[in-house]
Design an enzyme around this catalytic site. Structure first.
Site, PDB file in Angstrom:
ATOM      1  N   CYS A  47      15.488   3.070  42.918  1.00 42.21           N
ATOM      2  CA  CYS A  47      14.151   2.668  43.191  1.00 42.21           C
ATOM      3  C   CYS A  47      13.847   1.450  42.563  1.00 42.21           C
ATOM      4  CB  CYS A  47      13.208   3.905  43.056  1.00 42.21           C
ATOM      5  SG  CYS A  47      11.529   3.935  43.490  1.00 42.21           S
ATOM      6  N   PHE A  67       0.861  -1.103   0.030  1.00 45.50           N
ATOM      7  CA  PHE A  67       0.013   0.037   0.027  1.00 45.50           C
ATOM      8  C   PHE A  67       0.876   0.971   0.122  1.00 45.50           C
ATOM      9  CE2 PHE A  67      -2.397   3.433   1.974  1.00 45.50           C
ATOM     10  CZ  PHE A  67      -3.533   3.352   1.269  1.00 45.50           C
ATOM     11  N   TYR A 100     -25.188   7.431  10.133  1.00 45.48           N
ATOM     12  CA  TYR A 100     -26.680   7.132  10.794  1.00 45.48           C
ATOM     13  C   TYR A 100     -27.647   7.785  10.055  1.00 45.48           C
ATOM     14  CZ  TYR A 100     -25.653  11.107  13.780  1.00 45.48           C
ATOM     15  OH  TYR A 100     -25.464  12.581  14.468  1.00 45.48           O
ATOM     16  N   CYS A 104       8.847   9.068  48.124  1.00 43.00           N
ATOM     17  CA  CYS A 104       8.481   7.985  47.501  1.00 43.00           C
ATOM     18  C   CYS A 104       8.195   6.578  48.481  1.00 43.00           C
ATOM     19  CB  CYS A 104       9.809   7.627  46.698  1.00 43.00           C
ATOM     20  SG  CYS A 104       9.515   5.772  45.645  1.00 43.00           S
ATOM     21  N   CYS A 112       9.411  10.376  41.301  1.00 43.97           N
ATOM     22  CA  CYS A 112      10.263   9.994  42.301  1.00 43.97           C
ATOM     23  C   CYS A 112      11.859   9.950  41.423  1.00 43.97           C
ATOM     24  CB  CYS A 112      10.324   8.531  42.747  1.00 43.97           C
ATOM     25  SG  CYS A 112      11.851   7.960  43.398  1.00 43.97           S
ATOM     26  N   GLU A 115     -30.461   1.099  16.642  1.00 40.99           N
ATOM     27  CA  GLU A 115     -29.011   1.388  16.420  1.00 40.99           C
ATOM     28  C   GLU A 115     -28.359   1.857  17.660  1.00 40.99           C
ATOM     29  OE1 GLU A 115     -29.604   3.441  12.758  1.00 40.99           O
ATOM     30  OE2 GLU A 115     -28.712   5.211  13.781  1.00 40.99           O
ATOM     31  N   LYS A 162     -26.322   4.231  20.312  1.00 37.10           N
ATOM     32  CA  LYS A 162     -26.076   5.916  20.108  1.00 37.10           C
ATOM     33  C   LYS A 162     -24.648   5.987  20.325  1.00 37.10           C
ATOM     34  CE  LYS A 162     -28.097   9.958  22.192  1.00 37.10           C
ATOM     35  NZ  LYS A 162     -26.746  10.738  22.075  1.00 37.10           N
ATOM     36  N   CYS A 179      11.233   3.952  47.863  1.00 32.08           N
ATOM     37  CA  CYS A 179      12.783   4.234  48.348  1.00 32.08           C
ATOM     38  C   CYS A 179      12.886   5.437  49.195  1.00 32.08           C
ATOM     39  CB  CYS A 179      13.500   4.589  47.255  1.00 32.08           C
ATOM     40  SG  CYS A 179      13.264   5.996  46.164  1.00 32.08           S
ATOM     41  N   LYS A 227     -31.037   6.414  26.716  1.00 36.62           N
ATOM     42  CA  LYS A 227     -29.598   6.428  27.587  1.00 36.62           C
ATOM     43  C   LYS A 227     -29.448   5.549  28.616  1.00 36.62           C
ATOM     44  CE  LYS A 227     -28.312  10.924  27.330  1.00 36.62           C
ATOM     45  NZ  LYS A 227     -27.134  11.561  27.059  1.00 36.62           N
ATOM     46  N   SER A 278     -31.721  17.455  17.470  1.00 38.41           N
ATOM     47  CA  SER A 278     -31.186  16.627  18.477  1.00 38.41           C
ATOM     48  C   SER A 278     -32.272  15.611  18.578  1.00 38.41           C
ATOM     49  CB  SER A 278     -30.901  17.335  19.776  1.00 38.41           C
ATOM     50  OG  SER A 278     -31.840  18.071  20.214  1.00 38.41           O
ATOM     51  N   LEU A 279     -31.750  14.702  19.685  1.00 39.79           N
ATOM     52  CA  LEU A 279     -33.116  13.781  19.858  1.00 39.79           C
ATOM     53  C   LEU A 279     -33.508  14.033  21.311  1.00 39.79           C
ATOM     54  CD1 LEU A 279     -31.052  10.420  18.716  1.00 39.79           C
ATOM     55  CD2 LEU A 279     -32.913  11.267  17.611  1.00 39.79           C
ATOM     56  N   LYS A 335     -35.678   4.689  15.883  1.00 41.65           N
ATOM     57  CA  LYS A 335     -36.332   5.376  14.596  1.00 41.65           C
ATOM     58  C   LYS A 335     -37.175   4.589  14.100  1.00 41.65           C
ATOM     59  CE  LYS A 335     -31.826   7.250  14.049  1.00 41.65           C
ATOM     60  NZ  LYS A 335     -30.262   7.167  13.098  1.00 41.65           N
ATOM     61  N   ASP A 377     -21.149   7.388  20.990  1.00 41.77           N
ATOM     62  CA  ASP A 377     -20.790   8.461  22.001  1.00 41.77           C
ATOM     63  C   ASP A 377     -19.504   9.392  21.547  1.00 41.77           C
ATOM     64  OD1 ASP A 377     -20.969  10.372  24.272  1.00 41.77           O
ATOM     65  OD2 ASP A 377     -20.025   9.025  25.524  1.00 41.77           O
TER      66      ASP A 377
END
Ligand code: IVH
Length: 695
Positions: free
Chosen positions: A443, A39, A234, A419, A437, A123, A125, A422, A325, A85-86, A301, A127
């Site tokens: 350590c 490729f 979608y 730490c 540290c 389907e 949703k 140590c 949701k 929006s939904l 839907k 994010d």
């Protein structure tokens, strides 16, 4: 017969078609038919032709996917169709109510017999961020963000770098249409980016969604190209589309080359019953944790466009769709203790110990709290009831203190100053989120971590030396550092009892002959690992794989790197002051120089092998740092640098009193010339330089 070779222009067109096809197979169908190498060869051929004939380069060439355009800001563009929006709900009852309302509206009230004849498309949703893509004559012409729904931002240059977004469509597509979907960052990409950031001492990103959002709004598309974003589609919009349902639209979009959920089992379903909807919700409520990306719910839907049109829209959202949701999985549990882990680089990570609680189907006992600021911000105290949440990350995190279960005697946790391993005083550099540290070489977890890094797959790739064996051998005193690997003797190891596992749950295990043989073979094979990977394996802070490659190429051998100074390091591509200082500090330590000698004695590759080195021509410039400036008649810019190196010199970027020589081409700036003269650095013309190297 006269044979007419294909013209360069035709070859450009052919390569674009072929490469787009391979991209589609790789990124959309997950089914590549050529190797990455093949490729790249085709891509390079196309790049070269496009450079030669820019007038023939096609606007949707796959070479545009590597990005490189930098925008000042994104242009605001009005959406042709607003991005709605939904409406959404967390309640399954409300989903049932929505379904019966929709069914009633569609059939007219009282018509009991035609119930359940309507199809619902189900389907995921996703994010991420909504994106709207416009295609004309099969070419991607514009990509817009949602913005306020009316006006979005033009992020076309960035969208072009997303491999699952086709630049050129296939099959029988409408002349012009819009297609919408969600851009997201897969979980594994997110984890990798955060691991790299943690390694570099940078603040960690909160979750894949925000990281994807930040990435899509980056001004430098070459950076976006490196970020592994992905996109599911979608919705298809347009006038006179050749289909009558959402499911058909998704099928068509898939045929045109888009990544749609139809290609994956159970990502998309059509049902006629409420039960079908509920089953889909129940399935993904559990299975979502195994998806390679985040979803925050499912979308229901009405499937046919005629049903959708009948129900219509409200001002903000369609009546024909609803989102269910998922409650983000959160639980409240007492915080029992806070301990601190020391990583390979010395980075300190707080670990919260919790009263075990079931979260998203697994029992959670620990949670990560990124750093000291986070502890302070959350105002954590031992004994508090805390909320834990499973987000995009694999390890759950604490998101807050449960105010309803406040502990009246609470003592807020104060981050440790020393730490835990140590006892060294911790440091926190300006601008870094993490405490470190500083006792790099004394350590235990840092030493063990460095050995683990040394043997890891991308470094020396030693089979048979897993992390349990490494810490077991370290504990037994046989492996104080990675160089000691090459002094291990089989007779010391066979039958050796190692203590493995964490302190609270350790076991004894004895080494068997077979695993020792395997280990020895791995050690032997590692002697052939090329120098650039050895350099990476050394675990010098900030020297990752890429920087190691650049350093190896620029200096050729470990000895040259050990002798480098700030100036010569800074002259290397991608090396800035932070990296250069870290390299210098590493080689200053005698112990490290001893390790190098042990590796050398064992036969590990400490220089590039002859085939990777530019052929040496002479030594006339040995030990000299050289600045080249201006334009040359007999050399390209890289050519003159290579020539200096082939004659033993070392290229540096700027003139100082330590510079050995300046080679001045045409058009060298007068200030530079004056600086060289003032500092008494000899300046040679190109011809004088040619004479010096005997040409
Ligand atoms: S359809 C008119 N389907 O959710 C309806 N949206 O809250 C348009 N989203 O802005 C949206 N997955 O970014 C639809 N399968 C899906 C989705 C989806 C995620 C997002 C989308 C939208 C938001 C609405």
């Amino acid at each position: 017969m006269y044979f007419r070779p294909m013209s360069d222009q035709a070859r450009i067109q052919e390569l674009v078609v072929q490469l787009n096809e391979h991209n589609h197979r790789y990124y959309v169908l997950n089914n590549p038919t050529i190797s990455d190498y093949a490729f790249d060869q085709l891509l390079q051929e196309l790049q070269a032709l496009e450079q030669q004939y820019p007038q023939w380069a096609l606007p949707n060439s796959p070479t545009k996917r590597v990005g490189g355009d930098i925008t000042d800001r994104f242009e605001k563009v009005k959406h042709q169709y607003p991005m709605l929006s939904l409406s959404n709900t967390y309640s399954r009852e409300e989903i049932m109510e929505w379904e019966s309302r929709a069914t009633k509206l569609l059939t007219g009230s009282g018509d009991l017999f035609s119930n359940h004849l309507h199809e619902f498309a189900l389907e995921l949703k996703y994010d991420g961020l909504a994106i709207s893509l416009s295609y004309e004559n099969g070419q991607l012409v514009r990509a817009l963000t949602r913005g306020d729904g009316e006006v979005g931002e033009d992020i076309t240059v960035n969208a072009r770098t997303i491999r699952s977004i086709p630049l050129q469509l296939r099959g029988n597509f409408p002349e012009r249409f819009e297609i919408r979907g969600e851009v997201f960052m897969p979980k594994d990409v997110f984890e990798r980016i955060n691991a790299e950031r943690s390694e570099a001492g940078e603040e960690l990103y909160a979750n894949p969604r925000n990281t994807a959002a930040g990435t899509l709004k980056q001004q430098d598309s070459a950076e976006v190209a490196k970020r592994g974003l992905d996109c599911f589609l979608y919705a298809v919009l347009g006038d006179n589309l050749p289909f009558s349902s959402h499911a058909d639209a998704m099928q068509a979009a898939m045929d045109w080359g888009f990544k749609t959920p139809l290609a994956f089992p159970r990502y998309f379903e059509v049902t006629r019953s409420v039960q079908g909807i509920m089953d889909f919700i129940a399935h993904w409520d559990i299975q979502r944790h195994h998806l390679p990306f985040d979803i925050d719910g499912i979308v229901i839907k009405l499937n046919t466009y005629s049903d959708q049109n009948e129900l219509g829209l409200t001002a903000k959202s369609p009546r024909w769709a609803i989102a269910y949701k998922f409650k983000s999985e959160s639980a409240s549990t007492p915080l029992l203790d806070m301990t601190y882990q020391v990583g390979r680089t010395g980075a300190i990570t707080p670990v919260a110990h919790l009263q075990p609680v079931v979260l998203a189907g697994t029992t959670v006992k620990r949670a990560s709290v990124h750093n000291a600021d986070q502890i302070r911000k959350l105002d954590l105290a031992i004994g508090d009831c805390v909320f834990v949440e499973k987000g995009g990350e694999i390890i759950p995190k604490i998101t807050g203190v449960d105010p309803t279960a406040a502990n009246p005697h609470r003592v807020p946790i104060v981050f440790i100053e020393h730490c835990p391993e140590c006892g060294s005083a911790l440091v926190r550099q300006d601008g870094e989120a993490q405490h470190y540290c500083p006792n790099e070489d004394g350590c235990a977890p840092q030493r063990i971590g460095k050995i683990e890094h040394f043997v890891s797959r991308k470094a020396m790739n030693m089979d048979g030396l897993g992390s349990e064996t490494v810490s077991g051998l370290y504990g037994a005193g046989l492996l104080p550092n990675y160089a000691a690997i090459y002094s291990l003797k089989p007779e010391q190891l066979i039958g050796l009892e190692l203590t493995v596992g964490a302190e609270d749950d350790s076991k004894k295990r004895s080494l068997q002959k077979k695993s020792v043989d395997n280990l020895m073979a791995g050690i032997e094979q590692s002697k052939a690992v090329p120098f650039e990977r050895v350099l990476f394996a050394l675990g010098i802070r900030f020297v990752g794989e890429t920087v190691a490659k650049k350093l190896a190429k620029a200096f050729v051998s470990i000895d040259a790197i050990a002798q480098a100074n700030m100036e010569s390091l800074l002259a290397v591509d991608e090396v800035g002051e932070k990296i250069a200082a870290s390299v210098l500090a590493w080689f200053e330590r005698q112990e490290h120089r001893d390790w190098i000698e042990q590796l050398r004695a064992a036969g590990v590759q400490l220089e590039l092998d002859a085939s990777q080195q530019p052929a040496a021509e002479s030594n006339v410039l040995a030990g000299k740092t050289v600045v080249v400036s201006g334009v040359f008649e007999h050399f390209s810019r890289d050519g003159i640098k290579a020539s200096v190196e082939a004659n033993g010199g070392q290229i540096v970027g700027s003139i100082s009193k330590k510079t050995g020589l300046v080679i001045a081409g045409d058009k060298m700036g007068p200030e530079k010339k004056k600086k060289a003269e003032d500092l008494g650095v000899p300046v040679l013309s190109e011809n004088e330089y040619l004479r010096l190297i005997g040409k």
